[in-house]
Design a protein around this motif. Sequence first.
Motif, PDB file in Angstrom:
ATOM      1  N   TYR A 315       0.832  -1.209   0.000  1.00 31.97           N
ATOM      2  CA  TYR A 315       0.000   0.000   0.000  1.00 31.97           C
ATOM      3  C   TYR A 315       0.864   1.255   0.000  1.00 31.97           C
ATOM      4  CZ  TYR A 315      -3.564   3.365   1.493  1.00 31.97           C
ATOM      5  OH  TYR A 315      -4.406   4.447   1.574  1.00 31.97           O
ATOM      6  N   ARG A 319       0.242   4.105  -2.774  1.00 34.50           N
ATOM      7  CA  ARG A 319      -0.616   5.215  -2.361  1.00 34.50           C
ATOM      8  C   ARG A 319       0.142   6.540  -2.461  1.00 34.50           C
ATOM      9  NH1 ARG A 319      -5.826   6.992  -1.737  1.00 34.50           N
ATOM     10  NH2 ARG A 319      -6.115   8.181   0.185  1.00 34.50           N
ATOM     11  N   PHE A 410      -2.080   2.653   6.559  1.00 38.33           N
ATOM     12  CA  PHE A 410      -3.223   2.783   5.649  1.00 38.33           C
ATOM     13  C   PHE A 410      -4.077   4.010   5.947  1.00 38.33           C
ATOM     14  CE2 PHE A 410      -2.082  -1.452   4.602  1.00 38.33           C
ATOM     15  CZ  PHE A 410      -2.759  -1.838   3.451  1.00 38.33           C
ATOM     16  N   HIS A 413      -8.170   4.205   5.529  1.00 39.23           N
ATOM     17  CA  HIS A 413      -8.479   2.925   4.884  1.00 39.23           C
ATOM     18  C   HIS A 413      -8.147   1.746   5.798  1.00 39.23           C
ATOM     19  CE1 HIS A 413      -9.602   4.627   1.062  1.00 39.23           C
ATOM     20  NE2 HIS A 413      -8.468   5.295   0.962  1.00 39.23           N
ATOM     21  N   GLU A 418     -12.865  -3.188   4.245  1.00 34.37           N
ATOM     22  CA  GLU A 418     -12.542  -3.531   2.868  1.00 34.37           C
ATOM     23  C   GLU A 418     -11.062  -3.846   2.648  1.00 34.37           C
ATOM     24  OE1 GLU A 418     -12.509  -1.185  -1.458  1.00 34.37           O
ATOM     25  OE2 GLU A 418     -13.494  -0.310   0.299  1.00 34.37           O
ATOM     26  N   TRP A 419     -10.181  -3.174   3.387  1.00 36.11           N
ATOM     27  CA  TRP A 419      -8.743  -3.333   3.153  1.00 36.11           C
ATOM     28  C   TRP A 419      -8.116  -4.452   3.993  1.00 36.11           C
ATOM     29  CZ3 TRP A 419      -6.020  -0.654  -0.555  1.00 36.11           C
ATOM     30  CH2 TRP A 419      -6.732   0.336  -1.217  1.00 36.11           C
TER      31      TRP A 419
END
Length: 576
Positions: A315, A319, A410, A413, A418-419
């Motif tokens: 990530y 990101r 994260f 998130h 969801e992650w």
Amino acid sequence: MASYVPPVADYRFLLEKVLGFEQAMSELGRDVDVDLAAAVLEEAGRLCADRLHPLNREGDEQGSRLVDGAVETPSGFAAAYRDFAAAGWPALSADPEHGGQGLPLIVQLWADEMMSATNLSFGLCPSLTRGACEALAAHADAELKARWLSPLVRGEWTGAMALTESAAGSDLSLLITRAEPCGDGSYRVSGSKIFISSGDHDYGGNIVHLVLARLADAPPGVKGISLFLVPKFLPDAAGDFCLRNAMSVGALEKKMGMHAQPTCLMNYDGATGWLIGQPHRGLAAMFTMMNTERLMCGVQGLGVAGGAYQQALAYASERRQGRSADGASAPVAIIEHADVRRMLLSIRSFVEGARALVGWCALQVDRARHHPDPAERARADHVAALLTPVIKAGFTDMGFESAVAAQQIFGGHGYIREWGMEQYVRDVRIAQIYEGTNGIQALDLVTRKLPLEAGTVVSSLFASLESELRAATGLYVADRTLAALGLLRGVTARVREAPAEIAGAVAADYLRLFALVLLGWMWSRMAACAASEPAFAAKLGVADFFARRMLSQTEGLAAGIAAAIEGGEMLAADAF
């Protein structure tokens, strides 16, 4: 969610360069080389990445359910377990005498690490079964072993550990479950147990519970506890295990995490069982299983940290948020931000150091079981006993902290289902609690393990570490670890002399200090080996980070322990 990449290259590096695996196997007379061990781990990693990892989130969302008194696990779990057993994975390190493959424990624990990284709920069931096998192998009579052990070793049946009652958690002296002899060598077991992992499921085959209970003539306290084998199914006249025993699932616990793992309230209503070992000696037999599970708990902390690290690294590399330190106008991948790299390095430095220490401890367990010299077996057994609470508590604490740090990377998130990051945090939290809370592990370390063999076990280990660290000239991490070892030695003497109340008050800090020194020792080994291995050159930077940032904690811990001992009595209970 990113895919899982099994750390097989790191395992091979540790086996070949750091832990002296082939020499260790030669001393034990075992025909296992690095290539074989790495091949098995590569295949285990493929199973974890391709089969278990994809089930993890769905298993968490579905959870296990109790339907008409029977447990249904989430979609895909039962089929995955049956394939897992058919492929021989439950028997990986078990004794060939009982149908096992006899591979070294280091291979087993690193396979467990990958299972924990990809599906903690799934991995607990075979772990408990392995612990049950070890308890039976060590304490059951020949008849019980002949009937029950081989199907458990092969994974055709599974095992569960039934200790805890509503009024008897960590204090097993309070348990009230009863057992009455039937006159034919069997017993009727009556009572209720809570928090029973894998107490029931739909994987198929028998479920063998090891249940702590009291006989009518039992003395009070822990000296009156016996251990019984209580199966879900009993044999009929033809020897087929198809008769339902008088035991049932009263409820499934509603938990913070590990939703796919069926944690049961079990009722034993005069269930038929058989005594394992001697009457009133059940706790000693159960501790054979519990010590296996305590090492496994540490591996769970390591595994979840490693899995969470992989997700966070992927990530952070993709990101794009914020500007770089040099003021460039375009948003950069967040791995460019120093604080994100700090969190990633904190996790990585724990994971790779812990992986090495788990491997080293596994080799000690195998020496304790297989070395031809009885004196060496005893020495290795004591060292493994000393390290068990440190690995259980230290690695589960740091594993949870690592999962939280990975979630933090994260940002928002990480808080969203969801992650998948919040699942890591929820799932691994139990590892600090079950199999003896981490506070109990710390007490075990200072009150039972430091005095082993009149203190010579810990002093000998410290001397060995000092000799090795002094030989690692020019390595910053070795110098820093040597200094931290000096702090640990100093407070060890003071903790051993402190009153019980004060020793208990500083035990958790002492255990963390101990764990950090051991991790520094492993990083010193890895750095020395990586210096001549270009493919692992990045480990030198991670070792330097661990020395500067993580080992700096040892100074504060040692100072806090000394201050607490000097301060004397804790605030009295009635002052709260």
